[in-house]
Design a protein around this motif. Structure first.
Motif, short mmCIF file in Angstrom:
data_model
loop_
_atom_site.label_atom_id
_atom_site.label_comp_id
_atom_site.label_asym_id
_atom_site.label_seq_id
_atom_site.Cartn_x
_atom_site.Cartn_y
_atom_site.Cartn_z
N ALA A 60 0.83 -1.21 0.00
CA ALA A 60 0.00 0.00 0.00
C ALA A 60 0.87 1.26 0.00
O ALA A 60 0.60 2.21 -0.74
N GLY A 61 1.90 1.26 0.85
CA GLY A 61 2.81 2.40 0.88
C GLY A 61 3.53 2.58 -0.44
O GLY A 61 3.71 3.71 -0.91
N GLY A 62 3.92 1.46 -1.06
CA GLY A 62 4.57 1.52 -2.36
C GLY A 62 3.66 2.12 -3.42
O GLY A 62 4.10 2.92 -4.25
N PHE A 63 2.37 1.75 -3.38
CA PHE A 63 1.40 2.32 -4.32
C PHE A 63 1.37 3.84 -4.22
O PHE A 63 1.41 4.55 -5.22
N LEU A 64 1.29 4.34 -2.98
CA LEU A 64 1.18 5.78 -2.77
C LEU A 64 2.45 6.52 -3.17
O LEU A 64 2.39 7.60 -3.78
N TRP A 70 4.83 9.69 -9.72
CA TRP A 70 4.21 9.88 -11.04
C TRP A 70 3.65 11.29 -11.18
O TRP A 70 3.65 11.87 -12.26
N GLN A 71 3.20 11.87 -10.05
CA GLN A 71 2.69 13.24 -10.06
C GLN A 71 3.80 14.28 -10.11
O GLN A 71 3.52 15.47 -10.20
N ILE A 195 4.60 18.04 5.36
CA ILE A 195 4.89 16.99 4.38
C ILE A 195 3.62 16.69 3.61
O ILE A 195 2.54 16.60 4.20
N ASP A 196 3.73 16.54 2.31
CA ASP A 196 2.57 16.20 1.48
C ASP A 196 1.88 14.96 2.05
O ASP A 196 2.54 13.94 2.33
N PRO A 197 0.55 15.00 2.26
CA PRO A 197 -0.16 13.87 2.88
C PRO A 197 0.02 12.54 2.14
O PRO A 197 0.07 11.48 2.77
N THR A 198 0.09 12.59 0.82
CA THR A 198 0.27 11.35 0.06
C THR A 198 1.64 10.73 0.35
O THR A 198 1.77 9.52 0.57
N ILE A 199 2.67 11.57 0.35
CA ILE A 199 4.03 11.10 0.65
C ILE A 199 4.12 10.64 2.11
O ILE A 199 4.71 9.59 2.41
N MET A 200 3.53 11.42 3.00
CA MET A 200 3.55 11.05 4.43
C MET A 200 2.89 9.69 4.65
O MET A 200 3.44 8.82 5.32
N THR A 201 1.70 9.49 4.06
CA THR A 201 0.98 8.24 4.24
C THR A 201 1.72 7.08 3.60
O THR A 201 1.76 5.96 4.14
N GLY A 202 2.32 7.33 2.43
CA GLY A 202 3.08 6.28 1.75
C GLY A 202 4.23 5.77 2.59
O GLY A 202 4.40 4.56 2.77
N TRP A 203 5.02 6.69 3.13
CA TRP A 203 6.16 6.28 3.96
C TRP A 203 5.69 5.65 5.27
O TRP A 203 6.26 4.68 5.75
N GLN A 204 4.62 6.20 5.85
CA GLN A 204 4.11 5.67 7.11
C GLN A 204 3.66 4.22 6.96
O GLN A 204 3.99 3.36 7.78
#
Length: 320
Positions: A60-64, A70-71, A195-204
């Motif tokens: 899931a983190g890898g997906f984000l 990609w963005q 921190i961008d929420p998408t990046i934060m959630t991905g790493w978390q």
């Protein structure tokens, strides 16, 4: 950024997004049950369950992170302090929370576990009261949370499996998991301001998933994929986690916790209904309709605005 703030602070849009997140999390219940069967994980095999959860969150983190890359966002250009924050968030919100939750469920009934886990909403609203000046407790919030909690109790009511005993290793660990999730979500809300929420959630998710996976293997667990069904099951669980957690982080970033948190009461209700549908169980029961009505009424009650001026939600007034 202004577009995101404007969009994610619109009341109706928040309601739709929060409901969607809870429906996704609710769908995880039947998906996980099917996953245990597909991956041939027995009910009492805790190490394998932890590895199963670890793989799910790493993917899931890898997906984000791939989506953020990609963005055109820089997913690794963070300061040392920010990396430390993400490590703490990953360990608490994902690894610790799920470890306590799985251990707790192993020593209590599913009915009591669902009810005890719903205490997390109370923790979120209470903690926000002491941390943010513009998110104080009110009669509306208290009444709404109580209605939502009653709804969770109704959907899980079973006279044969309910008892009034309290097991610290079972019920206590589930409540502790709920508290950890609430506290770490507030911590994540602060981190999302820098921190961008998408990046934060991905790493978390990825970091917490790695800790869970290593812990599961260290405890003697294994995980074997069995054909395309296991891949599809894991892919869906990872996708729903990435979408729901990222969207929830955005909602918390731009809105008061007391406005968003009560939607969590929808998770056990939607989980029970979706489990009944996809696991071929009967859903023609009064408790489902009553529970949904109570939860929806509670959410509405919490979000009722009575003679209040709309405040700028871009920044929260922090007490501590």
């Amino acid at each position: 950024m202004k577009t995101d703030e404007s969009l994610f602070s619109q009341r109706k849009f928040v309601w739709v997004c929060a409901t969607f997140c809870c429906l996704l999390w609710g769908s995880a219940y039947p998906a996980i049950k099917n996953g245990y069967e597909i991956f041939q994980i027995s009910t009492d095999n805790l190490p394998d369950k932890i590895i199963f959860a670890g793989y799910r969150f790493v993917i899931a983190g890898g997906f984000l992170l791939l989506f953020a890359f990609w963005q055109g966002k820089s997913i690794a250009r963070l300061s040392r302090h920010q990396y430390l924050q993400l490590i703490v968030l990953g360990i608490t919100q994902t690894a610790l929370q799920y470890t306590f939750f799985y251990i707790g469920l192993a020593f209590t009934t599913g009915v009591k576990g669902a009810i005890m886990n719903a205490t997390g909403t109370f923790f979120s609203v209470l903690l926000a009261h002491f941390i943010y000046k513009n998110d104080r407790l009110s009669i509306n919030k208290i009444v709404g949370c109580v209605l939502g909690f009653i709804g969770v109790m109704v959907v899980n009511f079973n006279s044969q499996s309910m008892d009034f005993g309290f097991s610290w290793l079972g019920d206590g660990f589930v409540v502790l998991a709920a508290f950890i999730l609430s506290a770490s979500s507030l911590y994540g809300k602060r981190i999302s301001q820098t921190i961008d929420p998408t990046i934060m959630t991905g790493w978390q998710l990825a970091l917490g998933g790695v800790v869970l996976t290593l812990g599961g293997y260290w405890s003697g667990g294994t995980l074997v994929f069995h054909g395309w069904q296991s891949i599809a099951n894991m892919g869906y669980l990872a996708l729903l986690s990435s979408v729901a957690f990222a969207l929830w982080s955005l909602l918390l970033k731009y809105n008061r916790v007391g406005m968003v948190a009560p939607f969590n009461f929808l998770v056990p209700v939607s989980g029970a209904v979706l489990s009944a549908i996809f696991l071929q169980e009967s859903i023609a029961e009064w408790r489902y309709a009553m529970a949904l009505a109570l939860v929806c009424l509670g959410i509405w009650w919490v979000n009722v605005v009575r003679n209040e001026k709309r405040k700028d939600l871009r920044k929260d007034n922090v007490v501590l």
